[in-house]
Write an enzyme that holds these catalytic residues in place. Structure first.
Site, PDB file in Angstrom:
ATOM      1  N   LYS A 285       4.060 -79.340  31.419  1.00  0.00           N
ATOM      2  CA  LYS A 285       3.934 -78.074  32.158  1.00  0.00           C
ATOM      3  C   LYS A 285       5.062 -77.883  33.163  1.00  0.00           C
ATOM      4  O   LYS A 285       5.359 -76.761  33.577  1.00  0.00           O
ATOM      5  CB  LYS A 285       2.562 -77.964  32.829  1.00  0.00           C
ATOM      6  CG  LYS A 285       2.200 -79.089  33.797  1.00  0.00           C
ATOM      7  CD  LYS A 285       2.693 -78.882  35.201  1.00  0.00           C
ATOM      8  CE  LYS A 285       2.590 -80.168  35.989  1.00  0.00           C
ATOM      9  NZ  LYS A 285       3.064 -80.045  37.365  1.00  0.00           N
TER      10      LYS A 285
ATOM     11  N   THR B 164       1.265 -74.652  38.800  1.00  0.00           N
ATOM     12  CA  THR B 164       2.685 -74.997  38.929  1.00  0.00           C
ATOM     13  C   THR B 164       3.595 -73.812  38.620  1.00  0.00           C
ATOM     14  O   THR B 164       4.677 -73.699  39.184  1.00  0.00           O
ATOM     15  CB  THR B 164       3.036 -76.170  37.986  1.00  0.00           C
ATOM     16  OG1 THR B 164       1.999 -77.127  38.020  1.00  0.00           O
ATOM     17  CG2 THR B 164       4.295 -76.845  38.403  1.00  0.00           C
TER      18      THR B 164
END
Length: 333
Positions: A189, A246
């Site tokens: 990610k 994120t």
């Protein structure tokens, strides 16, 4: 009996986890910098990495790896992925047999393409290896905001025992036995966060960020399942949850790198100005090799890699993605 925790690494996330575990268990944190150790012991702060945050007063810090791990019932590795092996090898002579070792790192080792639990198993065979991961921005957790994480071990009995070590008030910890999926979700990610940051840096808009997150999830799930992770893991906290946090937060180091690239800054300049490691920068190299190894199409990761290492601009990256053939949403690509 309460477990004793030895945590290696004095960065923002390592310090945050140590402060959390100190509420439940006797905890010692090792930091390389003597000033950091002195500050934690005397003032219960780590201002370089967690400005304005007060740490749990029970937390003790040490400059000695031996002192930190020799009596620990669980070892927590708050070390960036490219230094992980070296620090674990230094700690190895002092770790008691069969003690679980939990990684906090969200990256892959460049030289070997290994996950952190694979490194643990190689250096410390016989020790249960696991990972604590999820959408966890250290500064938010310290300011008392609610968060959730996953403790992943192959042995669910050990995971359940450790759940009580890490859980604390508004910090809820779930268990998951898919270690591969949880580790890969955390590592992959970060590349998507760089892509999302690049979009935000060029003011591409919310629709673009949403598309990057969604297609990024599809991309990391393809590689993650090809490598042995379970599909459902990538839809949970270790995958989608971490990805959203994120890709959407200015507190994310990887998003920050992408944002600054989008503003036209050079990578070397961005890295030089940062206190901590943005794991996605190094992980991008490994992921492109893994994509070839497993024959998985990863267009977003590929364009991020070209910006980081081949001199492409952010505009080149978005043009590259727009040229990528559009197929069915259910199919790769």
């Amino acid at each position: 009996m309460k477990l004793k925790v030895g945590l290696l690494g004095g960065g923002s996330w390592g310090t945050t986890v140590a402060s959390l575990t100190a509420k439940n268990s006797e905890t010692i944190i090792w930091a390389r910098n003597p000033k950091t150790v002195k500050e934690i012991n005397e003032f219960n702060t780590n201002a370089k990495y967690l400005p304005n945050a007060k740490l749990n007063r029970n937390l003790k810090a040490s400059n000695s790896i031996k002192e930190t791990v020799e009596n620990a019932d669980v070892i927590v590795m708050g070390i960036p992925s490219q230094s992980f092996r070296k620090v674990l090898e230094e700690a190895k002579p002092y770790i008691r047999p069969w003690v679980p070792i939990v990684s906090l790192a969200k990256g892959l080792e460049i030289s070997s393409k290994m996950r952190m639990t694979e490194i643990i198993q190689e250096i410390m065979p016989g020790h249960p290896a696991g990972v604590l991961t999820g959408p966890n921005l250290a500064k938010e957790i310290h300011s008392g905001k609610a968060a959730a994480a996953v403790i992943s071990m192959v042995d669910n009995t050990i995971a359940t025992r450790l759940q009580a070590v890490f859980s604390s008030g508004l910090f809820r910890v779930y268990t998951n036995n898919d270690v591969i999926g949880c580790e890969l979700g955390g590592a992959l990610k970060n590349i998507m966060a760089i892509a999302a940051g690049m979009g935000d840096g060029t003011n591409a808009g919310d629709n673009t960020r949403s598309a990057l997150i969604t297609r990024g999830l599809s991309e990391l799930t393809r590689l993650g399942t090809a490598m042995g992770g379970k599909n459902r893991t990538f839809a949970g906290l270790a995958g989608l949850g971490d990805l959203i946090a994120t890709c959407s937060s200015s507190k994310s180091r990887n998003h920050h790198v992408g944002f600054q690239l989008g503003k036209g800054k050079k990578l070397e300049e961005i890295i030089a100005e940062m206190n901590e490691v943005a794991e996605g920068v190094k992980t991008a190299k490994v992921v492109m090799e893994l994509a070839k190894d497993y024959k998985v199409d990863m267009p977003i990761s590929n364009e991020v890699y070209k910006v980081l290492y081949e001199g492409n601009t952010v505009n080149d990256a978005f043009r590259g993605l727009l040229k990528h053939e559009v197929g069915s949403e259910k199919e790769p690509g």
